[in-house]
Scaffold this motif. Structure first.
Motif, mmCIF file in Angstrom:
data_model
loop_
_atom_site.group_PDB
_atom_site.id
_atom_site.type_symbol
_atom_site.label_atom_id
_atom_site.label_comp_id
_atom_site.label_asym_id
_atom_site.label_seq_id
_atom_site.Cartn_x
_atom_site.Cartn_y
_atom_site.Cartn_z
ATOM 1 N N UNK A 1 -8.295 -0.636 -1.456
ATOM 2 C CA UNK A 1 -7.069 -1.232 -1.544
ATOM 3 C C UNK A 1 -6.679 -1.508 -3.048
ATOM 4 N N UNK A 2 -7.501 -1.345 -4.063
ATOM 5 C CA UNK A 2 -7.188 -1.698 -5.308
ATOM 6 C C UNK A 2 -6.347 -0.172 -5.710
ATOM 7 N N UNK A 3 -7.053 0.686 -5.323
ATOM 8 C CA UNK A 3 -6.424 2.113 -5.746
ATOM 9 C C UNK A 3 -5.032 2.367 -5.126
ATOM 10 N N UNK A 4 -4.915 2.130 -3.984
ATOM 11 C CA UNK A 4 -3.502 2.177 -3.382
ATOM 12 C C UNK A 4 -2.544 1.182 -3.916
ATOM 13 N N UNK A 5 -2.892 -0.098 -4.416
ATOM 14 C CA UNK A 5 -2.051 -1.213 -5.131
ATOM 15 C C UNK A 5 -1.682 -0.599 -6.291
ATOM 16 N N UNK B 1 0.711 -1.243 0.247
ATOM 17 C CA UNK B 1 -0.141 0.065 0.021
ATOM 18 C C UNK B 1 0.921 1.287 0.150
ATOM 19 N N UNK B 2 0.107 2.408 0.040
ATOM 20 C CA UNK B 2 1.006 3.691 -0.036
ATOM 21 C C UNK B 2 1.620 3.655 1.141
ATOM 22 N N UNK B 3 1.310 3.207 2.216
ATOM 23 C CA UNK B 3 2.057 3.344 3.399
ATOM 24 C C UNK B 3 3.698 2.816 3.491
ATOM 25 N N UNK B 4 3.686 1.880 2.443
ATOM 26 C CA UNK B 4 4.911 1.046 2.348
ATOM 27 C C UNK B 4 5.832 1.697 1.351
ATOM 28 N N UNK B 5 5.597 2.809 0.755
ATOM 29 C CA UNK B 5 6.038 3.743 -0.201
ATOM 30 C C UNK B 5 7.476 4.134 0.330
ATOM 31 N N UNK B 6 7.539 4.338 1.393
ATOM 32 C CA UNK B 6 8.821 4.668 2.216
ATOM 33 C C UNK B 6 10.070 3.622 2.126
ATOM 34 N N UNK B 7 9.552 2.485 2.224
ATOM 35 C CA UNK B 7 10.391 1.196 1.982
ATOM 36 C C UNK B 7 10.827 0.994 0.709
ATOM 37 N N UNK B 8 9.912 1.422 -0.141
ATOM 38 C CA UNK B 8 10.207 1.136 -1.601
ATOM 39 C C UNK B 8 11.299 2.380 -1.952
#
Length: 389
Positions: free
Chosen positions: A281-285, A250-257
C-alpha cells in the motif's frame, strides 16, 4: 476501580512509626540482656532516632545527622545500642540512593564510627567482631543504595528516550499529514481553479461547456472534501461506530486522476508496461501521489501542453515516468528551493527506498521519473533522491 498509589511521605511516615514501635518493643528486652531498663529519656531518644525517617525523602542528610546524633546520645547514656540502629540504617541507605557515592561513603564512615564507639562504651569483649559488623552492614547498605540510585537514573533516562521517540514520531506523522494535505489541496484546487476560469470565460458564449466545467468542479471538490475528512480522521480519537472512509488512493484509481486532469484542460495519455499487480500500500500511495503532483505542476506551469504518464512493472521495481512538452515549464518559475510538492515527492521516494529525478528535458517540457523497489529486500537497500528541480 483503580487503586491510588500512596504518597511517598505517607509511606515513609508509616515506616518510621513501625520502626519506632519495633524499637520500643525491643527496648523492653534491655534488662534481660543485661542493660539498663529504658526510662522516659531513653524513649524520647528512641523516638528521635526513628521518627525523623519520615522526612528522609526531602532531607536525607539532615535526617541522617539527627538519627545518628540521637543514637550517639542513647549509647553515651549507657542504653542497649541495638535499640537505636534501625533508623540510622535506613537513613544511610536513603543517602546512598539519592546522593553521590562520595557523600554516601562519608555517611557510612560516620555510622561505622558510631558503631565502634558503641562497642567501646559498652566494653564489648570482641572489638574485632564489632568492627567487622560495622564495615559489613555499612558496605551492604551503601551498595544497595547505589544500585537503587543507578536503577532510578536508568529509569529516568529510559523515560526521556521514550519521550524523545514519541516526539519524533509525532513530528514525522505531522509531516506525513502535511504532505497528504498538500497533495490533496494543490491538485484538486488547481483543477477547480482552471475549470472555474473556463466556466467564467464561456459562461455566455457556450453554456454547455460552462455547465460541464461546473460539474467537474462539483465532482473534484467532493472528492477533495472526502480525502480531507479521511486524513483529519486520524487526528481524532478512533470511534468504532464511525462510518468507514474510502480507502487511500492506489494505482488502480490512476485513471480517475488522469480523467480529472483532462477535464482541467491538460491532455494526458496513460500507458502501462508489464503485468500490473498489487503492490504494498505504501508503494502504491507513493507512486499515486508523485503522479498527482507531477500532473498538477504541469497543469499549473506547463501552459498549452500534452502530458504522458508511463507505468512500468518490473520484476523487483516499479518505474513511474511523467513527462510534458509544455513551453511554460521554466525552472526559474519553480525554483528548487521552493515548493512543498517537490520536497514531498523526494521525501516519499526516500521513505520507500526509491529514487526520483525531476527536471527540464532537453527537447522541452518537464520530466519526473520515479523508481520504487517492490520487494522488502530491495527496499532495505534504500535509495537516494536524485536530481533537483
Amino acid at each position: 476501580m483503580r487503586l491510588r498509589t500512596p504518597r511517598p511521605l505517607v509511606v515513609d511516615a508509616l515506616i518510621a512509626v513501625a520502626m519506632t514501635v519495633v524499637a520500643v518493643l525491643l527496648g523492653q528486652e534491655s534488662r534481660p540482656q543485661g542493660w539498663p531498663e529504658l526510662d522516659a529519656r531513653a524513649y524520647a531518644l528512641v523516638a528521635l532516632a526513628h521518627l525523623p525517617v519520615a522526612l528522609r525523602g526531602r532531607s536525607p542528610l539532615i535526617v541522617f545527622a539527627v538519627v545518628e546524633a540521637a543514637a550517639v546520645a542513647f549509647v553515651t547514656l549507657g542504653y542497649w545500642p541495638v535499640v537505636c540502629t534501625f533508623g540510622a540504617m535506613l537513613a544511610l541507605y536513603t543517602v546512598a540512593s539519592v546522593r553521590p557515592a562520595r557523600t554516601a561513603l562519608a555517611c557510612a564512615g560516620c555510622m561505622a564510627a558510631v558503631w565502634v564507639y558503641a562497642g567501646v562504651v559498652s566494653h564489648s569483649p570482641s572489638m574485632a567482631s564489632v568492627f567487622g559488623q560495622a564495615v559489613l552492614y555499612c558496605s551492604v547498605l551503601v551498595w544497595f543504595g547505589h544500585l537503587a540510585r543507578r536503577t532510578a537514573e536508568l529509569t529516568r533516562r529510559l523515560r526521556a528516550e521514550q519521550a524523545e521517540r514519541a516526539r519524533r514520531a509525532v513530528a514525522e506523522e505531522r509531516g506525513r499529514i502535511a504532505r497528504e494535505l498538500h497533495d490533496v489541496v494543490a491538485h484538486h484546487m488547481s483543477v477547480i481553479s482552471v475549470q472555474a476560469g473556463l466556466a467564467r470565460f464561456v459562461f455566455e458564449s457556450d453554456p454547455g461547456k460552462a455547465r460541464g466545467a461546473l460539474g467537474t468542479i462539483a465532482d473534484t471538490s467532493g472528492e477533495a472534501l472526502e480525502e480531507l475528512r479521511r486524513m483529519l480522521q486520524v487526528l481524532r480519537e478512533e470511534d468504532p461506530e464511525a462510518p468507514q472512509r474510502a480507502p487511500m488512493p492506489t494505482l488502480a484509481r490512476l485513471g480517475e486522476l488522469v480523467d480529472r486532469v483532462r477535464a482541467g484542460g491538460l491532455p494526458v495519455d496513460l500507458t502501462v508496461e508489464g503485468t500490473a499487480r498489487p503492490l504494498p500500500p505504501g508503494v502504491e500511495l507513493c507512486a499515486y501521489r508523485v503522479v498527482q503532483e507531477a500532473l498538477t505542476n504541469a497543469l499549473k506551469h506547463a501552459g498549452p501542453a500534452h502530458a504522458r504518464v508511463e507505468l512500468r512493472y518490473g520484476a523487483h521495481e516499479l518505474t513511474v515516468r511523467v513527462v510534458d512538452d509544455g513551453e511554460g515549464a521554466d525552472p526559474a518559475r519553480v525554483p528548487a528551493s521552493s515548493g512543498h510538492g517537490l520536497i514531498g515527492m523526494r521525501e516519499r521516494a526516500k521513505l520507500y527506498g526509491g529514487t526520483i529525478s525531476v527536471g527540464p528535458r532537453s527537447e522541452g517540457g518537464y520530466e519526473v521519473r520515479l523508481t520504487l523497489p517492490t520487494t522488502a529486500a530491495e527496499r532495505d537497500r534504500g535509495g537516494t533522491p536524485e536530481a533537483e528541480r
